[in-house]
Motif scaffolding. Structure first.
Motif, short mmCIF file in Angstrom:
data_model
loop_
_atom_site.label_atom_id
_atom_site.label_comp_id
_atom_site.label_asym_id
_atom_site.label_seq_id
_atom_site.Cartn_x
_atom_site.Cartn_y
_atom_site.Cartn_z
N ALA A 92 -34.88 5.92 7.69
CA ALA A 92 -34.18 7.01 8.36
C ALA A 92 -32.74 7.18 7.89
N ALA A 93 -32.26 6.29 7.03
CA ALA A 93 -30.87 6.38 6.57
C ALA A 93 -30.69 7.59 5.66
N ARG A 94 -29.55 8.24 5.81
CA ARG A 94 -29.19 9.35 4.93
C ARG A 94 -28.21 8.88 3.86
N THR A 95 -27.24 8.02 4.28
CA THR A 95 -26.26 7.49 3.34
C THR A 95 -25.98 6.02 3.65
N VAL A 96 -25.27 5.38 2.71
CA VAL A 96 -24.82 4.01 2.88
C VAL A 96 -23.32 3.97 2.61
N ALA A 97 -22.61 3.15 3.38
CA ALA A 97 -21.18 2.93 3.19
C ALA A 97 -20.95 1.44 2.95
N LEU A 98 -19.87 1.12 2.22
CA LEU A 98 -19.55 -0.26 1.87
C LEU A 98 -18.11 -0.57 2.21
N ALA A 99 -17.86 -1.81 2.57
CA ALA A 99 -16.50 -2.32 2.75
C ALA A 99 -16.45 -3.75 2.23
N PHE A 100 -15.40 -4.07 1.47
CA PHE A 100 -15.20 -5.41 0.93
C PHE A 100 -13.79 -5.84 1.35
N VAL A 101 -13.72 -6.80 2.28
CA VAL A 101 -12.46 -7.12 2.95
C VAL A 101 -12.21 -8.63 2.96
N ASP A 102 -10.94 -9.01 2.83
CA ASP A 102 -10.53 -10.41 2.89
C ASP A 102 -9.81 -10.66 4.22
N PHE A 103 -10.53 -11.24 5.18
CA PHE A 103 -9.92 -11.56 6.47
C PHE A 103 -9.08 -12.83 6.37
N ASP A 104 -9.31 -13.66 5.34
CA ASP A 104 -8.49 -14.86 5.15
C ASP A 104 -7.08 -14.52 4.69
N SER A 105 -6.83 -13.27 4.37
CA SER A 105 -5.48 -12.85 3.96
C SER A 105 -4.53 -12.71 5.14
N ILE A 106 -5.03 -12.70 6.35
CA ILE A 106 -4.18 -12.47 7.53
C ILE A 106 -3.01 -13.47 7.60
N PRO A 107 -3.22 -14.79 7.44
CA PRO A 107 -2.07 -15.69 7.49
C PRO A 107 -1.10 -15.49 6.32
N VAL A 108 -1.59 -14.93 5.21
CA VAL A 108 -0.77 -14.75 4.01
C VAL A 108 0.08 -13.49 4.09
N CYS A 109 -0.55 -12.36 4.45
CA CYS A 109 0.19 -11.09 4.43
C CYS A 109 0.23 -10.38 5.78
N GLY A 110 -0.46 -10.91 6.77
CA GLY A 110 -0.38 -10.34 8.11
C GLY A 110 -1.45 -9.33 8.46
N PHE A 111 -2.38 -9.05 7.55
CA PHE A 111 -3.45 -8.10 7.82
C PHE A 111 -4.65 -8.38 6.92
N PRO A 112 -5.84 -7.91 7.30
CA PRO A 112 -7.00 -8.06 6.40
C PRO A 112 -6.79 -7.18 5.17
N TRP A 113 -6.98 -7.74 4.00
CA TRP A 113 -6.78 -7.00 2.74
C TRP A 113 -8.07 -6.27 2.39
N ILE A 114 -7.99 -4.96 2.28
CA ILE A 114 -9.14 -4.14 1.89
C ILE A 114 -9.21 -4.15 0.36
#
Length: 176
Positions: A45-67
């Motif tokens: 039933a899917a029409r499209t697919v979306a992707l995200a590649f994120v670094d949540f371990d970056s939070i202590p380094v830069c203060g936010f998840p790096w996309i």
């Protein structure tokens, strides 16, 4: 749904797609050759697919998840036997007609790159302090999102609300 990624012998994202890439896989010092992977069991039933590649371990380094990468409007009709395969360098090749959004390199506090080859494509893992675990997520949607090249990931997330009919996550470590 499932995501399949071939890791190296250490169980890490292979160096050619990350911090230790050779010159042939770097653009302005950033690894920009995306790794091959497959999204399996895409719902019929899917029409499209979306992707995200994120670094949540970056939070202590830069203060936010790096996309590191986000992409949308990949036609689910590209699936063969329920699987969409993404070849090496799919991001730079614009494989499957994907619309790609800005990564964190485009953020003002991170340099504010306006070069679409750096700011609107895959940026490979570059953990500065230790091995980080990167999250690759795929979302099967019942709609096409009203997004243009260079969208912000928040726009993709907003558009996906109420339209996700399947999802998968793969946690992928990369060495410092």
């Amino acid at each position: 749904m499932r995501i399949r990624v071939e890791l190296d012998e250490r169980g890490m994202v292979p160096d050619r797609y990350a911090k230790h890439a050779d010159a042939a896989h770097l653009y302005h010092g950033t690894p920009t050759t995306s790794f091959p992977f497959a999204v399996e069991e895409v719902p019929d039933a899917a029409r499209t697919v979306a992707l995200a590649f994120v670094d949540f371990d970056s939070i202590p380094v830069c203060g936010f998840p790096w996309i590191h990468w986000c992409a949308a409007n990949i036609p689910a009709s590209e699936a063969e036997n329920g699987t969409i395969r993404f070849a090496e360098n799919a991001s730079n090749l614009g494989e499957h007609g994907m619309v790609q959004g800005r990564n964190s390199s485009a953020a003002r506090w991170a340099g504010g790159s306006t070069d679409p080859l750096l700011a609107c494509r895959y940026n490979g893992p570059q953990p500065p302090d230790r091995t980080h675990v990167y999250t690759l997520a795929a979302f099967a949607l019942d709609t096409e999102l009203p997004l243009r090249e260079g969208f912000w990931m928040s726009e993709m997330v907003d558009g996906m609300r109420g339209h996700v009919i399947g999802h998968a996550v793969a946690d992928l470590p990369a060495r410092a």
